[in-house]
Every structure is written in structure tokens, then in C-alpha cells.
Design a protein around this motif. Structure first.
Motif, PDB file in Angstrom:
ATOM      1  N   ILE A  87      -7.577 -15.694  -2.020  1.00 17.05           N
ATOM      2  CA  ILE A  87      -6.569 -14.721  -2.425  1.00 17.05           C
ATOM      3  C   ILE A  87      -6.827 -14.311  -3.879  1.00 17.05           C
ATOM      4  CG2 ILE A  87      -4.110 -14.258  -2.750  1.00 17.05           C
ATOM      5  CD1 ILE A  87      -3.496 -16.251  -0.578  1.00 17.05           C
ATOM      6  N   TYR A  88      -6.907 -13.015  -4.103  1.00 17.93           N
ATOM      7  CA  TYR A  88      -7.193 -12.489  -5.434  1.00 17.93           C
ATOM      8  C   TYR A  88      -6.153 -11.425  -5.797  1.00 17.93           C
ATOM      9  CZ  TYR A  88     -11.580 -14.644  -4.007  1.00 17.93           C
ATOM     10  OH  TYR A  88     -12.508 -15.532  -3.546  1.00 17.93           O
ATOM     11  N   TYR A  89      -6.159 -11.026  -7.058  1.00 16.55           N
ATOM     12  CA  TYR A  89      -5.166 -10.064  -7.539  1.00 16.55           C
ATOM     13  C   TYR A  89      -5.851  -8.961  -8.330  1.00 16.55           C
ATOM     14  CZ  TYR A  89      -1.540  -7.952 -10.422  1.00 16.55           C
ATOM     15  OH  TYR A  89      -0.724  -7.046 -11.054  1.00 16.55           O
ATOM     16  N   ARG A  90      -5.323  -7.752  -8.191  1.00 14.05           N
ATOM     17  CA  ARG A  90      -5.812  -6.629  -8.992  1.00 14.05           C
ATOM     18  C   ARG A  90      -4.669  -5.670  -9.283  1.00 14.05           C
ATOM     19  NH1 ARG A  90     -11.238  -2.980  -8.072  1.00 14.05           N
ATOM     20  NH2 ARG A  90     -10.955  -1.624  -9.882  1.00 14.05           N
ATOM     21  N   HIS A  91      -4.561  -5.278 -10.547  1.00 13.81           N
ATOM     22  CA  HIS A  91      -3.583  -4.270 -10.933  1.00 13.81           C
ATOM     23  C   HIS A  91      -4.287  -2.937 -11.114  1.00 13.81           C
ATOM     24  CE1 HIS A  91      -1.163  -2.023 -14.086  1.00 13.81           C
ATOM     25  NE2 HIS A  91      -0.377  -2.066 -13.025  1.00 13.81           N
ATOM     26  N   VAL A  92      -3.731  -1.886 -10.506  1.00 12.44           N
ATOM     27  CA  VAL A  92      -4.253  -0.532 -10.672  1.00 12.44           C
ATOM     28  C   VAL A  92      -3.236   0.250 -11.478  1.00 12.44           C
ATOM     29  CG1 VAL A  92      -4.959   1.599  -9.517  1.00 12.44           C
ATOM     30  CG2 VAL A  92      -5.551  -0.622  -8.509  1.00 12.44           C
ATOM     31  N   GLU A  93      -3.612   0.604 -12.694  1.00 15.13           N
ATOM     32  CA  GLU A  93      -2.686   1.334 -13.565  1.00 15.13           C
ATOM     33  C   GLU A  93      -2.807   2.824 -13.295  1.00 15.13           C
ATOM     34  OE1 GLU A  93      -1.613   1.765 -18.329  1.00 15.13           O
ATOM     35  OE2 GLU A  93      -2.731   0.037 -17.591  1.00 15.13           O
ATOM     36  N   ASP A  94      -1.837   3.351 -12.575  1.00 13.94           N
ATOM     37  CA  ASP A  94      -1.823   4.776 -12.234  1.00 13.94           C
ATOM     38  C   ASP A  94      -0.388   5.162 -11.915  1.00 13.94           C
ATOM     39  OD1 ASP A  94      -2.253   7.367 -11.218  1.00 13.94           O
ATOM     40  OD2 ASP A  94      -4.222   6.802 -10.452  1.00 13.94           O
ATOM     41  N   LYS A  95       0.150   6.106 -12.653  1.00 16.66           N
ATOM     42  CA  LYS A  95       1.536   6.514 -12.409  1.00 16.66           C
ATOM     43  C   LYS A  95       1.673   7.355 -11.141  1.00 16.66           C
ATOM     44  CE  LYS A  95       1.104  10.288 -15.790  1.00 16.66           C
ATOM     45  NZ  LYS A  95       1.654  10.804 -17.056  1.00 16.66           N
ATOM     46  N   ASP A  96       0.554   7.824 -10.606  1.00 15.75           N
ATOM     47  CA  ASP A  96       0.549   8.535  -9.338  1.00 15.75           C
ATOM     48  C   ASP A  96       0.247   7.514  -8.232  1.00 15.75           C
ATOM     49  OD1 ASP A  96      -0.067  10.023  -7.037  1.00 15.75           O
ATOM     50  OD2 ASP A  96      -0.816  11.711  -8.214  1.00 15.75           O
ATOM     51  N   ILE A  97       1.289   7.055  -7.542  1.00 16.14           N
ATOM     52  CA  ILE A  97       1.127   6.013  -6.526  1.00 16.14           C
ATOM     53  C   ILE A  97       0.188   6.477  -5.413  1.00 16.14           C
ATOM     54  CG2 ILE A  97       2.304   4.540  -4.861  1.00 16.14           C
ATOM     55  CD1 ILE A  97       2.959   3.882  -7.748  1.00 16.14           C
ATOM     56  N   ASN A  98       0.324   7.756  -4.998  1.00 21.27           N
ATOM     57  CA  ASN A  98      -0.553   8.272  -3.953  1.00 21.27           C
ATOM     58  C   ASN A  98      -2.016   8.145  -4.345  1.00 21.27           C
ATOM     59  OD1 ASN A  98       1.482   9.167  -2.167  1.00 21.27           O
ATOM     60  ND2 ASN A  98       1.818  10.989  -3.403  1.00 21.27           N
ATOM     61  N   ARG A  99      -2.302   8.527  -5.573  1.00 24.01           N
ATOM     62  CA  ARG A  99      -3.689   8.480  -6.040  1.00 24.01           C
ATOM     63  C   ARG A  99      -4.185   7.040  -6.106  1.00 24.01           C
ATOM     64  NH1 ARG A  99      -4.097  11.770 -11.188  1.00 24.01           N
ATOM     65  NH2 ARG A  99      -3.027   9.960 -12.081  1.00 24.01           N
ATOM     66  N   GLY A 100      -3.312   6.130  -6.553  1.00 22.22           N
ATOM     67  CA  GLY A 100      -3.695   4.726  -6.632  1.00 22.22           C
ATOM     68  C   GLY A 100      -3.972   4.116  -5.272  1.00 22.22           C
ATOM     69  N   LEU A 101      -3.114   4.415  -4.290  1.00 22.59           N
ATOM     70  CA  LEU A 101      -3.314   3.901  -2.936  1.00 22.59           C
ATOM     71  C   LEU A 101      -4.613   4.425  -2.338  1.00 22.59           C
ATOM     72  CD1 LEU A 101       0.319   4.247  -1.515  1.00 22.59           C
ATOM     73  CD2 LEU A 101      -0.881   2.110  -1.967  1.00 22.59           C
TER      74      LEU A 101
ATOM     75  N   ALA B 249      -2.337 -14.292   5.483  1.00 24.76           N
ATOM     76  CA  ALA B 249      -3.333 -15.366   5.421  1.00 24.76           C
ATOM     77  C   ALA B 249      -3.638 -15.898   6.819  1.00 24.76           C
ATOM     78  CB  ALA B 249      -2.841 -16.492   4.515  1.00 24.76           C
ATOM     79  N   SER B 250      -2.625 -16.001   7.678  1.00 22.10           N
ATOM     80  CA  SER B 250      -2.873 -16.469   9.041  1.00 22.10           C
ATOM     81  C   SER B 250      -3.670 -15.435   9.835  1.00 22.10           C
ATOM     82  CB  SER B 250      -1.559 -16.816   9.752  1.00 22.10           C
ATOM     83  OG  SER B 250      -0.792 -15.657  10.029  1.00 22.10           O
ATOM     84  N   PHE B 251      -3.509 -14.159   9.492  1.00 20.93           N
ATOM     85  CA  PHE B 251      -4.314 -13.101  10.112  1.00 20.93           C
ATOM     86  C   PHE B 251      -5.764 -13.160   9.610  1.00 20.93           C
ATOM     87  CE2 PHE B 251      -6.075  -8.771   9.893  1.00 20.93           C
ATOM     88  CZ  PHE B 251      -5.978  -8.377  11.218  1.00 20.93           C
ATOM     89  N   ALA B 252      -5.924 -13.422   8.300  1.00 19.77           N
ATOM     90  CA  ALA B 252      -7.252 -13.421   7.680  1.00 19.77           C
ATOM     91  C   ALA B 252      -8.071 -14.651   8.037  1.00 19.77           C
ATOM     92  CB  ALA B 252      -7.108 -13.317   6.161  1.00 19.77           C
ATOM     93  N   CYS B 253      -7.400 -15.764   8.323  1.00 19.08           N
ATOM     94  CA  CYS B 253      -8.076 -17.050   8.486  1.00 19.08           C
ATOM     95  C   CYS B 253      -9.184 -17.051   9.539  1.00 19.08           C
ATOM     96  CB  CYS B 253      -7.045 -18.132   8.786  1.00 19.08           C
ATOM     97  SG  CYS B 253      -7.739 -19.796   8.826  1.00 19.08           S
ATOM     98  N   PRO B 254      -8.979 -16.518  10.750  1.00 17.24           N
ATOM     99  CA  PRO B 254     -10.054 -16.556  11.750  1.00 17.24           C
ATOM    100  C   PRO B 254     -11.314 -15.816  11.315  1.00 17.24           C
ATOM    101  CG  PRO B 254      -7.958 -16.014  12.782  1.00 17.24           C
ATOM    102  CD  PRO B 254      -7.744 -15.933  11.305  1.00 17.24           C
ATOM    103  N   PHE B 255     -11.168 -14.882  10.374  1.00 18.76           N
ATOM    104  CA  PHE B 255     -12.304 -14.102   9.896  1.00 18.76           C
ATOM    105  C   PHE B 255     -12.841 -14.636   8.564  1.00 18.76           C
ATOM    106  CE2 PHE B 255      -9.209 -11.448  12.124  1.00 18.76           C
ATOM    107  CZ  PHE B 255      -9.988 -10.915  13.145  1.00 18.76           C
ATOM    108  N   ASP B 256     -12.145 -15.630   7.988  1.00 19.24           N
ATOM    109  CA  ASP B 256     -12.478 -16.134   6.656  1.00 19.24           C
ATOM    110  C   ASP B 256     -12.528 -14.976   5.662  1.00 19.24           C
ATOM    111  OD1 ASP B 256     -13.002 -18.254   4.894  1.00 19.24           O
ATOM    112  OD2 ASP B 256     -15.162 -17.909   4.971  1.00 19.24           O
ATOM    113  N   ALA B 257     -11.561 -14.078   5.780  1.00 21.00           N
ATOM    114  CA  ALA B 257     -11.556 -12.851   4.979  1.00 21.00           C
ATOM    115  C   ALA B 257     -10.847 -13.055   3.645  1.00 21.00           C
ATOM    116  CB  ALA B 257     -10.862 -11.733   5.757  1.00 21.00           C
ATOM    117  N   GLU B 258     -11.264 -12.285   2.656  1.00 21.81           N
ATOM    118  CA  GLU B 258     -10.579 -12.269   1.366  1.00 21.81           C
ATOM    119  C   GLU B 258      -9.306 -11.442   1.468  1.00 21.81           C
ATOM    120  OE1 GLU B 258     -13.155 -10.671  -1.606  1.00 21.81           O
ATOM    121  OE2 GLU B 258     -14.716 -12.187  -1.328  1.00 21.81           O
ATOM    122  N   ILE B 259      -8.296 -11.842   0.695  1.00 25.23           N
ATOM    123  CA  ILE B 259      -7.061 -11.065   0.568  1.00 25.23           C
ATOM    124  C   ILE B 259      -6.950 -10.594  -0.879  1.00 25.23           C
ATOM    125  CG2 ILE B 259      -4.539 -11.079   0.703  1.00 25.23           C
ATOM    126  CD1 ILE B 259      -4.780 -13.256   2.840  1.00 25.23           C
TER     127      ILE B 259
END
Length: 286
Positions: free
Chosen positions: A219-233, A178-188
Motif C-alpha cells: 500500500i502506497y500513497y500519493r498526493h496530486v496537487e490540482d484544484k481541478d479534480i477532473n483533471r487530477g482524476l 486489499a482483499s481484492f488485490a491479494c490474489p493478484f499480489d497487486a499494489e494499492i
């Protein structure tokens, strides 16, 4: 005290791309920018190679490196003058491996972030005679590293994705982010990837902790349902409309050892945006 961003450079095109992006960050964060070049000095010198390691030879190597890094600083500051910005840009040239030189600088100066370049779409750039970003990640002393890809990408920080396993240890890291994002007013965007649907109570408890402890409005949240972590990332990196991907270097938990696990190796080969790597249990303030 003014924060400082340190950029490792071997004068290659990828390290110049990284330096330009670091300058963009420094302008927004009102940070001091320091370019750092490490001159590798072998500890074992054969009779045949003594001449190449003589003091005079090292002096000429050092002088040549100083001339190159001064030229790189000049190129950055000329661009800066055209953009009407006033970031202070300095340099350091020192003997030793990249890891040792960077860690020595960290002991003497308040460094908020270390920036390194990558070749292509994420293949980790080799720095100076075999020193590389993996070695720095594995042997650093509690500072974040930002890996910058050597391809065109927007110099913007509007949205940052953070890969989380919803553990308590991530709360402090999100605060740092959040301290990194603040100067840019960026979403996390907090992203959790798993092969099964996460218990909603666990999600709610984690997000309540985030809300209670972190005073940041995007700050927002999202769940990605994928048993293949590589594919999800990779899916998040490609389709999340994000500008920076952030992960934590954790040995035994998701996303694994970030530079020895297959997860990050695969991600680093395909990612086309900067990759921000935090140390576990270290919470920098940008």
C-alpha cells in the motif's frame, strides 16, 4: 462458501468483454462466475400491445434469452478449457429491470462483485430497454460494481489506484480493496487530489491508521496537487500506470456522488481501464 462474481449481460459486445474480464478475475480469486440477463417486462400494457406481452410471447423471449446466454457461457468455458482453468460458470435469466434482478440475486446468493460493460472509452453502457449502470449504482444494496471499458486493455491487476479524501470511512474500504488485490499480489496506490498541499500531520495519521488496521504489504500513497479534480482524476487514470481505478460512491464528500457528479461523468468518458465502485459504509470481502 465460495465467492461469486455476477456479470450482467445483454449479449452485446461490451457485455461479452466484461464477461471475459470477469472470468479472468474469477480464476484468480477462485470464485464462481454467474452471467445474469434481465428481461424487461412493462407494467403498463396497452390493448394494441397485449399480444406482444402474452405468456406465449414471453415464453419465446425467455427461451431465446436462455439459448443466447447458454451460448455465451459455452464460449467462456471453451476458452477456459484452452487455458486449463476450472472456474464454474453458471447463468440466470429472469424478468425485471437489471437493478431489480441483480438485487434479487444478491438476496439469495453470496455475491462478491457485480461486473458490467461500458461502450468505447468509458461511455456507460445501456443495458436492456433503458436500465443502466447508474440506476444499479444508485439503487443497489451494498455490493461493489466493476465497470469494464469496451476497448483493448491488459487483463492484469498489478496496480490499483484508490481515490481517497483521507477520511476514516476509507480505512474499511481500503481493507476491502486489499482483499481484492491479494490474489493478484497487486499494489494499492492511495491517491488524494486537492488544490492545496495537504497537512502532513493529517497524511501521517491516516497512513498510521492504514498500517495499523490493514495487513497488506503493498500500500502506497500519493498526493496530486490540482484544484481541478477532473483533471487530477484523469491524470492519474492516464499516467499512473494502473490497471484498475477504485472510487467510493459517496453523496456529500469527495469524489462526490460518483455517477451524478461532473467528476465521474468526465472520468467515465475518458477512462480506458476498469472502474471499481464501492458503496459508502459497505466493506465487502473478496
Amino acid at each position: 462458501m465460495m465467492k461469486t462474481i455476477l456479470v450482467t449481460t445483454d449479449f452485446s459486445a461490451p457485455s461479452q468483454t466484461a464477461a471475459r474480464y470477469a472470468l479472468y478475475l474469477a480464476n484468480a480469486m477462485k470464485a464462481h462466475l454467474v452471467l445474469c440477463h434481465a428481461i424487461q417486462v412493462s407494467s403498463t400494457v396497452t390493448v394494441a400491445s397485449k399480444a406482444s406481452h402474452s405468456p406465449d410471447n414471453f415464453s419465446s423471449t425467455y427461451d431465446a434469452a436462455v439459448e443466447q446466454i447458454q451460448f455465451q457461457v459455452l464460449s467462456l468455458t471453451e476458452k477456459e478449457e484452452n487455458d486449463s482453468t476450472t472456474t464454474l460458470v453458471d447463468y440466470i435469466v429472469a424478468p425485471g429491470s437489471v437493478t431489480n434482478v441483480v438485487n434479487d440475486v444478491i438476496k439469495k446468493r453470496e455475491i462478491s462483485l457485480v461486473v458490467m460493460g461500458m461502450f468505447g472509452a468509458g461511455a456507460i453502457n445501456r443495458f436492456l430497454l433503458g436500465s443502466n449502470s447508474q440506476n444499479l449504482i444508485d439503487n443497489r444494496v451494498g455490493f461493489p460494481v466493476l465497470l469494464v471499458p469496451f476497448k483493448e486493455f491488459p487483463e492484469t491487476v498489478n496496480k490499483i489506484a484508490f481515490a481517497s479524501d483521507l477520511s476514516d470511512g476509507d480505512i474499511g474500504l481500503i481493507q476491502s480493496l486489499a482483499s481484492f488485490a491479494c490474489p493478484f499480489d497487486a499494489e494499492i496506490l492511495i491517491v488524494h487530489i486537492s488544490g492545496v498541499k495537504v497537512d502532513q500531520i493529517q497524511i501521517d495519521n491516516f497512513l498510521k491508521e492504514v498500517t495499523a488496521k490493514i495487513n497488506y504489504h503493498k500500500i502506497y500513497y500519493r498526493h496530486v496537487e490540482d484544484k481541478d479534480i477532473n483533471r487530477g482524476l484523469n491524470w492519474i487514470a492516464r499516467n499512473g500506470v494502473i490497471d484498475v481505478f477504485a472510487m467510493v460512491h459517496r453523496k456529500n464528500n469527495f469524489p462526490g456522488n460518483i455517477f451524478s457528479s461532473s467528476y465521474t461523468q468526465n472520468l467515465s468518458r475518458s477512462i480506458h481501464i476498469p472502474l471499481l465502485v464501492f458503496s459508502e459504509n459497505e466493506f465487502p470481502v473478496f
